[in-house]
Design a protein around this motif. Sequence first.
Motif: not given
Lengths: 597, 597
Positions: B294, B304, B307, B314, B316, B400
């Motif tokens: 991360r 990110h 979700q 996750e 990204w 997110t």
Amino acid sequence: MRRSIATVCVSGTLEDKLAAAAAAGFDGIEIFENDLVVSSLSPREVRERCADLGLTIELYQPFRDFEAMPDPLFRKNLDRAARKFEVMAELGVGTMLVCSSVHPEAVDDDDLAAGQLSDLSDLASDFGVRIAYEALAWGRHVSTWDHSWRIVQRADHPSLGLCLDSFHVLSREVDPAGIADITPGKIFFLQLADAPYLRMDVLQWSRHHRLFPGQGAFDLAGFVDLTLAAGYDGPLSLEVFNDVFRQADPARTAVDAMRSLIALEDAGLPGFPDLSGYAFTEFAVDANSGPELRGTLRGLGFAHTGQHRTKPVELWEQSGCRIVLNSAVARPQTAAITAFAISSADPSQSLQRAEALLAPAHPNVREPGEAELAAITAPDGTSVFVTDSANDWRNDFLPTGSTAAGAGLLGTDHLGLAQPFDHFDEAGLFYHSVLGLSPLSTEEYAAPFGLMRSRALTNKAGSIRLALSVSLLRRGDWAPAVSDPQHVAFTTADIVTTASALDLPRLSIPDNYYADLAARFALPDDFVSTLRSHGILYDRDSGGGELLHLYTPVLGGRVFFEILERRGGYDRFGEANAPVRMAAQRHSRLTSSSVRP
Amino acid sequence: MRRSIATVCVSGTLEDKLAAAAAAGFDGIEIFENDLVVSSLSPREVRERCADLGLTIELYQPFRDFEAMPDPLFRKNLDRAARKFEVMAELGVGTMLVCSSVHPEAVDDDDLAAGQLSDLSDLASDFGVRIAYEALAWGRHVSTWDHSWRIVQRADHPSLGLCLDSFHVLSREVDPAGIADITPGKIFFLQLADAPYLRMDVLQWSRHHRLFPGQGAFDLAGFVDLTLAAGYDGPLSLEVFNDVFRQADPARTAVDAMRSLIALEDAGLPGFPDLSGYAFTEFAVDANSGPELRGTLRGLGFAHTGQHRTKPVELWEQSGCRIVLNSAVARPQTAAITAFAISSADPSQSLQRAEALLAPAHPNVREPGEAELAAITAPDGTSVFVTDSANDWRNDFLPTGSTAAGAGLLGTDHLGLAQPFDHFDEAGLFYHSVLGLSPLSTEEYAAPFGLMRSRALTNKAGSIRLALSVSLLRRGDWAPAVSDPQHVAFTTADIVTTASALDLPRLSIPDNYYADLAARFALPDDFVSTLRSHGILYDRDSGGGELLHLYTPVLGGRVFFEILERRGGYDRFGEANAPVRMAAQRHSRLTSSSVRP
């Protein structure tokens, strides 16, 4: 003479390579440019590291595609060289190897080549550097040593000389004899590599299959003598490109390399005492494999004749065959041959020679009153004890009073030892240089689980024979055959009588084998029938010599015994039958089937 | 057409080989004599085993050194053949392969060869057997297909025909075009093998480096077409001698072999839908590697952004670059690329093609309401998801609200995946036949811990690129480099600007590399200085195309990222710099040093 090794010979980063070379006792190194380029050490740090390790940097190599180029490219090449001379100054190295060009624009013009090399040498001398010009065997226009020498003579520059690489010289058809007549002082550098004779593209041969001196087929002693005759007094430097060495432990490889040079020079080495035979072979056994081995030895006609005074070690004998079962060695899971002992006419000289050749000494724990039994450790980890012909070691055993029933076994013919993949050529050189065993030809054959390579070694008398084997590719997950098998082969003068006297299961040989044997060798039916009934395998050499041999099943997961009869001067080891044995061993493990005739 | 495989193609005992051939769906086999000879199965048992497995025995092979021999040897040869015909009768096989003689006493006399083959065919017909005569590429007097055909014509025997082996035909200079004119019915058998072009002895080339169709450089489709034009209607039978296949899992090898025939025939296979690019790459992470990945993704300008609705997964993103971090996959110790997804113009057709080519389906656990995301499993175990260009799979992720800062990364250029040693050629054929990626040339280079081989594949659009690599020898204990590294390479239009925007450590590239780069390519000092300050590596191809690329350190023990800029049509992968990267990775692991400019 000083001893040097090119960093390309061994695996790892430059730090790994320098450490390995120093630990093995080399005086100097050749810096292979790629090793420097990828290194996080600056040239100055490399110089310091080498100085700390007691290593001199003998050569910077290689500088490629320089000579006989059209002018604009020649200018670029001089600029490129100047940058390398700067690096060399920081490294503190005085000689650069320039190998003959393979560039497509290189011109076939010796005058141009000599002129440009002379200009390069002028530039080099400004940096205090000498140029060693080498003919690559696959150079575009210059590919033989004599051609490179003519160009160096034509250039006639004090900073220009030759680099002679044994591979490039001896892989070509040009006679090396004239090397002795090279003007003294003009051989600037000598690179040594051995190789097997292979029918393949010379560049691939050179880049993948070079070996250390004594591991291949080239006459390197003769080659070095020629250069000495020409007054060469620089280092003997190894430059070996080998796929296996490039990925093996560099510390091990560097010792192997050093051993090859010590043996090549042969200066002040103790000679080889005569070896009269195997004194004994020692197996490590545990609670599982011990009973299995004892039962098999009994079935082979052996008796437990001696018990060690202080250790859980048994001596089993039959005529000149001696097996030691050692329950004191912690060795989980599988039985193993952990040691063998050879009888030497002069054990201490044998050991001195071994020590001079960097053979690791084996730590022997000896109780008071026990015989001195010194040992060295072979590349596969096996201990090699050296004893005298009086066999004093037997005094360490109390007689049990048992006598062998006997089955006609006379002595140990050979040991068969599977070698670790990374150390097969090391093992060959070890036994050759340390014990004086000569390698017979190397055989390759297709076994059920992959290709195998085997190499037999023997002394002149044939009293010590070894059959080393290895998988052509390191084994992966799919390898259901016996892992690294080991065996002892005993001789008999009459294998059929011996076979009849055996009281033990033996490896079951398929009928298909006998059907093929009859067709292949046009053997009489009753002879084949006899072989079949005893599970005896057969081989015949081109001179009519014959081998008859049989095997026990695999014991303790790894070891087995062979009984053989050599007829008519048969001198090999029945390698042609190895796939049959291996398939039968696999079958036997799957079915637990073996025959008790 | 019926599909057959010679037992010599795969590893193991005959039982292993038959089971593997049947499981992979072959119709028949060629019995390689050595496999029978070492087998504990009698010929009758082999026949029964094959019948049980649904396999026919198409050919018994090879019978060597038969034709054009002096008379006493000819008589012996007939006796030898009779014994083999008896075995063949028990096996129930109707065709024997006779390969051209390499015997030193063989005579260069086509009439004699034809006469003796005719006599052999007489004998064969008594046993109901046909003779398929094959010119070995290294035959003593007969080494080309047209020569063997002249001899078969001269013999003019109904039980005598040709065996054509693509290796023996295509490895020689004789034009195969005339094969189309062979009398219909006279090609008795067809053996198929591919191979890379190698400059080496043809016998060694044949015995060690053959490959399944589509894995080498031969035009096998053209070759098969010629035989079809000549009316051949027998099986397509593989005969591949390959060092790696001989020691690999036979079940895997047999599936690879079958895939090669399905792709070669290309009968009714769904075509290749266009692939527009990588949809995402999935990493398995755990509590240790998750934070590290991360942090690195953030430093690369990713955010990110999504979700997963039901799983600890996750998403990204940055521009067209998408990385999925999956904490639900149990994968101890190291981070790993466990899957990648490609966008197909017709996912269901892509998957149908994959299924037809025996690509294992990936078990996908899908919750209600989640997008259908079917996958196949690549030879290295990586899952390959196939998605459509609408990217419905993104609906499985809840946004997110985060947006990527961005560092100029545009999309995924390629994945770099180290392959398991036993499955490198299998992987190449898999991606070629299943996804339609074409292999670029295979490169070999010396890396710090051993020689490496790499093969890049790409679709025509260049939107899906893969760089596969493997050690030339399976790694042993001395392998301190990263084990089986994997990486994702992202493109940028301006690597210097991107590099300035990065907020993360990157791999420390040694100054020596830049000094050499300047000398090698005669680059301007300020350009080299810019590269050095950002840790950017450089390569240039022969057409002047350039690659500028940089690396992160290794994360989670195994994975890393690359950022690259291609200039002027550079189409490779900077393989020349791989040893620099590998040495730097080793250095970074030893010192935990990396640079944060």
